[in-house]
Design an enzyme around this catalytic site. Structure first.
Site, PDB file in Angstrom:
ATOM      1  CG  PHE A 127      -1.994   1.040   1.112  1.00 47.33           C
ATOM      2  CD1 PHE A 127      -3.092   0.848   0.288  1.00 47.33           C
ATOM      3  CD2 PHE A 127      -1.883   2.227   1.803  1.00 47.33           C
ATOM      4  CE1 PHE A 127      -4.062   1.826   0.162  1.00 47.33           C
ATOM      5  CE2 PHE A 127      -2.853   3.214   1.683  1.00 47.33           C
ATOM      6  CZ  PHE A 127      -3.943   3.009   0.862  1.00 47.33           C
ATOM      7  CG  ASP A 196      -0.893  -1.978   6.684  1.00 45.93           C
ATOM      8  OD1 ASP A 196      -1.997  -2.210   7.219  1.00 45.93           O
ATOM      9  OD2 ASP A 196      -0.707  -1.029   5.896  1.00 45.93           O
ATOM     10  CE1 TYR A 221      -9.679   3.655   6.451  1.00 46.29           C
ATOM     11  CE2 TYR A 221      -8.817   4.936   8.281  1.00 46.29           C
ATOM     12  CZ  TYR A 221      -8.658   4.399   7.034  1.00 46.29           C
ATOM     13  OH  TYR A 221      -7.469   4.576   6.365  1.00 46.29           O
ATOM     14  CE  LYS A 222      -8.262   0.042   4.934  1.00 45.36           C
ATOM     15  NZ  LYS A 222      -8.705   0.810   3.784  1.00 45.36           N
ATOM     16  NE  ARG A 367     -10.479  -2.106  -3.598  1.00 48.88           N
ATOM     17  CZ  ARG A 367      -9.851  -1.344  -2.712  1.00 48.88           C
ATOM     18  NH1 ARG A 367      -8.739  -1.783  -2.151  1.00 48.88           N
ATOM     19  NH2 ARG A 367     -10.305  -0.151  -2.380  1.00 48.88           N
TER      20      ARG A 367
END
Ligand SMILES: Cc1ncc(COP(=O)(O)O)c(C=O)c1O
Length: 396
Positions: A127, A196, A221-222, A367
């Site tokens: 990422f 991560d 927050y995911k 996704r």
């Protein structure tokens, strides 16, 4: 294999021990199918009350809130609530800052624990924030094509590698690394592992302690449903807890209110806190973590795997324009399922027009983020139907 019908999916929902949790989430916009758990999780109903409580305490207590309420304890309290979900030891996790900031802390701690070693290794496709931060934090960042390339885990890491920074679940393909194998290979080479797990935590097994990871970070927050801009988390393995904090701020001091001019770290993971905690954000995050109170994380991970398997099956059987970009093996798949499409950007626009919230990653991937807490099997069936209809319309 016969196509699962809507009735099959409804019968799975009727038997789902986690089915009761769906009622704990506020309904989204009518008519829309929400599959962006990898971007921002749905809102627990309890979130509104949690925010209301903080507003009320602020109104009544003002400064006394720091002493008379539980605001200051939240980073450690929430860390302990999160620990079983990510397979961490009690007392090893704090909820704080952003994932980017916590990556910086973890990488610098790893370098300090390996004096004389200068290199941090990461996959070139990690990422982006992981790469930007690691490049700033480490004297040398070596980008490799793959940590497991040529079938050899960490085959090409330099001998002065202090840390391997791994994006546990790839943010485009959802490929999930075998964390235990990576940790074994890194430790054999004298290097530490920073993991991560942003696209894993709250959806699939991370198993930080069992894998032997040294440090872990991830977003709140995911899949963890902590709300927009929720605080992130930082895991420090108990064997490294005495490491000096990278940002020795007053909130990591043994006694912040003593206002001592000299820094004395708090015991345990608390020392890795830097500044004042985001009280409202923590309250939202806690409302979400409390949903896990009576859940066996393994049951949630098993349901997530079954939802992903179902989606892949439905798509493979009825959507010839889409091909799975994620592993079929749920043990190697993270929080979402992605599919390749030759015109994925336009397909993502068509999804939006068909009231399906998913996400597009250039050049060719869409996704679908799945939650074991608020998705039903029947939701996956409905998604399959909408994808099938979209392909039919596009072929006409
Ligand atoms: C794998 C991964 N790491 C880090 C981040 C960024 O986290 P933050 O904005 O909390 O720094 C994201 C954001 O989506 C992510 O997907």
């Amino acid at each position: 294999m016969a196509m699962p019908s809507r009735a099959d999916c409804e019968s799975l929902d009727a038997r789902d021990p986690l089915g009761r949790l769906i009622g704990e989430f506020a309904a989204g916009e009518p008519g829309w199918l929400y599959f962006d758990a990898n971007s921002i999780g749905a809102m627990p109903r309890a979130a509104q009350g949690a925010l209301g409580r903080i507003a009320d305490e602020w109104r009544r207590l003002r400064r006394r809130g720091w002493k008379d309420s539980d605001w200051l304890d939240a980073p450690v309290r929430l860390g302990n609530k999160l620990a079983p979900i990510i397979g961490a030891e009690p007392g090893s996790v704090v909820v704080c800052d952003s994932t980017s900031v916590n990556i910086y802390k973890a990488v610098r701690m790893a370098l300090a624990l390996r004096p004389g070693r200068k290199t941090v290794v990461a996959e070139a496709g990690a990422f982006p924030t992981d790469l930007y931060v690691a490049e700033a934090a480490a004297p040398v960042l070596k980008r490799v094509d793959s940590l497991t390339g040529g079938g050899q885990t960490l085959g090409s890491v330099p001998s002065d590698t202090a840390a391997v920074l791994v994006t546990h679940t790839d943010y485009r393909s959802a490929y999930r690394h075998d964390l235990a194998a990576l940790c074994r290979a890194a430790h054999e080479r004298g290097a530490l592992v920073v993991c991560d797990a942003s696209h894993s935590a709250g959806a699939v097994e991370v198993g930080l302690a069992a894998s032997g990871a040294d440090f872990g970070v991830g977003c709140g927050y995911k899949y963890l449903c902590g709300g927009p801009g929720a605080p992130a988390w930082l895991y420090v393995a108990p064997r490294h807890q005495s490491a000096a904090p990278v940002i020795p701020g007053w909130m990591g001091h043994a006694d912040p209110m003593a206002m001592s001019p000299d820094y004395k770290p708090a015991p345990g993971a608390k020392r890795h806190l830097a500044g004042t905690p985001p009280v409202a954000g923590n309250a939202l995050m806690e409302a979400a973590l409390d949903l896990w109170r009576d859940i066996d994380p393994q049951a949630a991970f098993a349901k997530h795997a079954a939802l992903g398997d179902l989606l892949i099956r439905l798509v493979e059987q009825q959507c010839p324009d889409l091909s799975p970009a994620s592993p079929h093996d749920p043990a190697r798949r993270g929080g979402f399922v992605s599919f390749r499409h030759r015109d994925a950007s336009a397909f993502a626009d068509a999804l939006e027009a068909a009231k399906v919230v998913a996400s597009y990653r250039a050049p060719d991937v869409v996704r679908f983020g799945l939650s074991p807490l608020y998705h039903r099997y029947a939701d996956i069936w409905a998604l399959g139907e909408r994808l099938r209809q979209l392909e039919t319309v596009r072929m006409q």
